[in-house]
Write a protein that holds these residues in place. Structure first.
Motif, mmCIF file in Angstrom:
data_model
loop_
_atom_site.group_PDB
_atom_site.id
_atom_site.type_symbol
_atom_site.label_atom_id
_atom_site.label_comp_id
_atom_site.label_asym_id
_atom_site.label_seq_id
_atom_site.Cartn_x
_atom_site.Cartn_y
_atom_site.Cartn_z
ATOM 1 N N GLN A 1 0.814 -1.101 -0.086
ATOM 2 C CA GLN A 1 0.014 -0.022 -0.049
ATOM 3 C C GLN A 1 0.951 0.942 0.081
ATOM 4 O OE1 GLN A 1 -3.032 0.680 -0.177
ATOM 5 N NE2 GLN A 1 -2.730 2.898 0.198
ATOM 6 N N MET A 2 1.916 1.470 0.817
ATOM 7 C CA MET A 2 2.783 2.599 0.842
ATOM 8 C C MET A 2 3.456 2.756 -0.198
ATOM 9 S SD MET A 2 3.845 2.095 4.888
ATOM 10 C CE MET A 2 4.580 3.803 4.929
ATOM 11 N N MET A 3 3.915 1.668 -1.001
ATOM 12 C CA MET A 3 4.835 1.993 -2.011
ATOM 13 C C MET A 3 3.988 2.177 -3.400
ATOM 14 S SD MET A 3 8.042 -0.510 -1.550
ATOM 15 C CE MET A 3 7.218 -2.211 -1.302
ATOM 16 N N GLY A 4 2.637 2.018 -3.451
ATOM 17 C CA GLY A 4 1.915 2.063 -4.384
ATOM 18 C C GLY A 4 1.831 3.716 -5.116
ATOM 19 N N PRO A 5 1.794 3.906 -6.427
ATOM 20 C CA PRO A 5 1.573 5.098 -6.825
ATOM 21 C C PRO A 5 0.605 6.078 -6.590
ATOM 22 C CG PRO A 5 0.959 3.880 -8.744
ATOM 23 C CD PRO A 5 1.603 2.878 -7.577
ATOM 24 N N ARG A 6 0.430 7.468 -6.077
ATOM 25 C CA ARG A 6 -0.772 8.233 -5.888
ATOM 26 C C ARG A 6 -1.453 8.275 -7.414
ATOM 27 N NH1 ARG A 6 -0.595 10.647 -0.969
ATOM 28 N NH2 ARG A 6 1.209 10.207 0.429
ATOM 29 N N VAL A 7 -2.153 7.214 -7.624
ATOM 30 C CA VAL A 7 -2.961 7.475 -8.813
ATOM 31 C C VAL A 7 -4.451 7.574 -8.500
ATOM 32 C CG1 VAL A 7 -3.023 4.683 -8.755
ATOM 33 C CG2 VAL A 7 -2.974 6.219 -10.983
ATOM 34 N N THR A 8 -5.178 7.796 -9.374
ATOM 35 C CA THR A 8 -6.705 7.936 -9.414
ATOM 36 C C THR A 8 -7.215 7.593 -10.656
ATOM 37 O OG1 THR A 8 -6.644 10.304 -9.830
ATOM 38 C CG2 THR A 8 -7.107 9.604 -7.571
ATOM 39 N N GLY A 9 -8.411 6.939 -10.871
ATOM 40 C CA GLY A 9 -8.948 6.489 -12.208
ATOM 41 C C GLY A 9 -7.977 5.335 -12.805
ATOM 42 N N GLY A 10 -8.721 5.007 -13.753
ATOM 43 C CA GLY A 10 -8.276 3.604 -14.398
ATOM 44 C C GLY A 10 -8.695 2.233 -13.965
ATOM 45 N N SER A 11 -8.122 1.361 -14.259
ATOM 46 C CA SER A 11 -8.704 0.010 -13.910
ATOM 47 C C SER A 11 -7.608 -1.154 -13.620
ATOM 48 C CB SER A 11 -9.474 -0.712 -15.149
ATOM 49 O OG SER A 11 -8.670 -0.920 -16.220
ATOM 50 N N THR A 12 -6.553 -0.459 -13.509
ATOM 51 C CA THR A 12 -5.402 -1.365 -13.039
ATOM 52 C C THR A 12 -4.821 -1.157 -11.583
ATOM 53 O OG1 THR A 12 -4.665 -1.430 -15.187
ATOM 54 C CG2 THR A 12 -3.107 -2.114 -13.631
ATOM 55 N N TYR A 13 -4.570 0.118 -11.179
ATOM 56 C CA TYR A 13 -4.125 0.608 -9.833
ATOM 57 C C TYR A 13 -5.227 1.238 -9.088
ATOM 58 C CZ TYR A 13 0.069 -1.079 -12.430
ATOM 59 O OH TYR A 13 1.092 -1.851 -13.020
ATOM 60 N N TYR A 14 -5.198 1.051 -7.855
ATOM 61 C CA TYR A 14 -5.900 2.000 -7.153
ATOM 62 C C TYR A 14 -4.914 3.061 -6.333
ATOM 63 C CZ TYR A 14 -4.812 -0.916 -2.745
ATOM 64 O OH TYR A 14 -4.285 -1.651 -2.004
ATOM 65 N N ARG A 15 -5.223 3.841 -5.566
ATOM 66 C CA ARG A 15 -4.116 4.940 -4.764
ATOM 67 C C ARG A 15 -3.382 4.424 -3.751
ATOM 68 N NH1 ARG A 15 -4.300 8.732 -0.612
ATOM 69 N NH2 ARG A 15 -3.234 10.706 -1.101
ATOM 70 N N GLY A 16 -2.047 4.583 -4.097
ATOM 71 C CA GLY A 16 -1.110 4.320 -3.166
ATOM 72 C C GLY A 16 -0.282 5.507 -2.426
ATOM 73 N N TRP A 17 0.464 5.570 -1.762
ATOM 74 C CA TRP A 17 1.059 6.536 -0.897
ATOM 75 C C TRP A 17 2.516 6.876 -1.321
ATOM 76 C CZ3 TRP A 17 -0.948 3.859 4.001
ATOM 77 C CH2 TRP A 17 -2.085 3.990 4.399
#
Length: 518
Positions: free
Chosen positions: A308-324
């Motif tokens: 969770q902490m290493m995920g990208p701060r992304v919004t939208g799309g169907s592959t990734y949800y918001r990380g930190w």
């Protein structure tokens, strides 16, 4: 199994709101002295030890997933976060300017001893069953798993802190719990003892989430390589030297006789479909349906906070949800991996994220590099399904992979054939001969982002650590922060170890001593 749930030994008594309920004796309180009377209950005690593997936060302390902390310390990642204050304590690790009051460090310390206490408790509760000859085979298996876990926690502690107290039994009181640090050699001997005693007893069945004979053999090799590189004093168990020949024989047994093998596609190793796969020798399991743990009680979360902490701060799309956006990948690693087929399966790039329609990405976060850890990230397929989803990422941590087993065997046996097995999976040409540089480069390419790089550097000596971990002017084309926030200078005075938490020194009335360099 997805997540081994910890035991709750106190049950809630429901009472009417009458005046006399206050005087009633508790009807459903369980005490450890009265419980664990059956082998099934003893196995529940063991499950509570497994549960600590997933602990990532101490009560009232900072989040401290060991995987992420290892990445902070390495040259493969920066601390990151929303802004400079968001991950200030993580950035202390990143810049080797660590305060003795750092609560991230304290969380890591407490986790280790929490796990050791539970392992010791389980081993002690098993002894009456063994004395009475009751279900001996099953009880011995429980003890072997507890010893594996005790070794795991001690290795995590000794390679982060170096100088730690040794407990092989449950303290009898507060005075017994205040104990001076043991010489590192004694800790390593105890780790080797636990693992060598566990190996002949542990199950050979893989893919269950439990420690196996093969996991213990592989962990012993990892311990040997670090001890040999940093100290070189050797490990001994009951007069037997746990040396390179001994450890190599264990690895070759694993290679020849286990069911472990390399998965055909490197890029899919860390996908949910490949949890408990034939490549995973040992992994920590996480779940998206917790029994507890939300904002305010994060110490009870059952998800993979590192992902969770290493995920990208992304919004939208169907592959990734918001990380930190913590632990963002460095430009140094990205450049070093150019031309290697494992690049796309290791590093998620800003360009890849933004190529999906409808996606936006925060590129103004602290220490933004444009690169993220692809192995542990916020894929929608891993998002928790109840409570607060971002606290319950379901991706398991692959602690030891078969590829690592092959590379450890290559290093100990100076066998280029094992290196070439790993290279062949990704279509790289075989190397003609073994060399130390070759095996460490292969480890860098194969295992990047898995929390091993920092310890690989340390075991090559402080001169190499100074060269590799001191990074200045590492500016890539996608960086958006000030140049100086990426500069790191390794502090060789600490020998690469973390400080003993000052609060623990204070609680011991000065019995614990601070590490060098702090």
């Amino acid at each position: 199994m997805k997540k081994i749930i910890s035991i709750i030994c106190s049950l809630v008594v429901l009472a009417s709101c009458s005046e006399d309920y206050l005087t009633l004796e508790p009807q459903a309180t369980l005490f450890s002295s009265e419980y664990f009377q059956t082998v099934e209950e003893l196995d529940w005690a063991l499950i509570s030890v497994y549960d600590v593997l997933g602990h990532q936060k101490g009560t009232d302390l900072a989040w401290a997933p060991p995987l992420l902390l290892s990445e902070f310390l390495s040259d493969d990642a920066f601390a990151g976060g929303q802004d400079a204050g968001d991950g200030a304590e993580g950035n202390e690790l990143n810049t080797f300017s660590i305060s003795t009051g750092n609560s991230v460090v304290h969380s890591l310390w407490k986790k280790g001893y929490f796990g050791i206490y539970r392992a010791n408790f389980t081993i002690e509760r098993a002894q009456p069953f063994l004395d009475e000859g009751e279900d001996v085979e099953e009880v011995e298996r429980i003890v072997a798993e507890a010893k594996f876990l005790r070794a795991y926690f001690y290795f995590e502690l000794v390679r982060f802190f170096e100088n730690v107290p040794l407990f092989t039994s449950v303290p009898t009181g507060v005075a017994d719990a205040i104990r001076a640090q043991a010489e590192p050699s004694l800790i390593y001997d105890q780790i080797a003892k636990d693992l060598t005693e566990a190996i002949p007893v542990l199950s050979e069945t893989i893919g269950t989430g439990r420690a196996t004979k093969w996991a213990a053999q592989a962990l012993l090799a990892r311990v040997y390589l670090f001890e040999n590189g940093v100290y070189g004093t050797g490990m001994t168990v009951d007069g037997t030297a746990i040396d390179g020949a001994y450890v190599l024989a264990q690895l070759e047994d694993l290679i020849a006789n286990s069911s472990h093998e390399l998965l055909p596609d490197f890029n899919t190793i860390f996908r949910s479909a490949n949890e408990f796969s034939v490549e995973n020798v040992f992994e920590v399991s996480y779940a998206g349906t917790p029994v507890g743990g939300d904002w305010g009680t994060e110490q009870y979360v059952e998800g993979n906070l590192a992902a969770q902490m290493m995920g990208p701060r992304v919004t939208g799309g169907s592959t990734y949800y918001r990380g930190w956006s913590f632990g963002v990948i460095s430009n140094k690693l990205y450049q070093d991996m150019q031309g290697d087929p494992r690049l796309d399966g290791t590093i998620l790039t800003q360009q890849t994220i933004l190529s999906e329609s409808g996606v936006s990405l925060n590129t103004a976060a602290y220490q933004h590099t444009g690169y993220y850890n692809f192995k542990y990230t916020t894929r929608l397929e891993d998002r928790g399904i109840v409570g607060t989803p971002e606290l319950h990422n379901m991706s398991n941590q692959r602690v030891i992979r078969y590829a690592d087993v092959l590379l450890m065997a290559a290093e100990i046996g100076q066998n280029v054939g094992y290196i070439n097995e790993v290279r062949d999976r990704v279509g790289l040409a075989p190397l003609p001969a073994y060399s130390e540089d070759a095996v460490f480069n292969e480890r860098r390419m194969e295992l990047a982002g898995e929390g091993l790089r920092y310890f690989d550097v340390l075991r090559r000596g402080l001169t190499v650590a100074q060269q590799e971990l001191t990074v200045t002017g590492d500016i890539g084309s996608l960086y958006t922060d000030n140049v100086d926030v990426y500069d790191v200078t390794f502090n060789s005075a600490t020998k690469g170890f973390l400080p003993i938490p000052q609060v623990e020194i204070d609680l011991s009335n000065g019995v614990l001593k601070q590490n060098d360099g702090y």
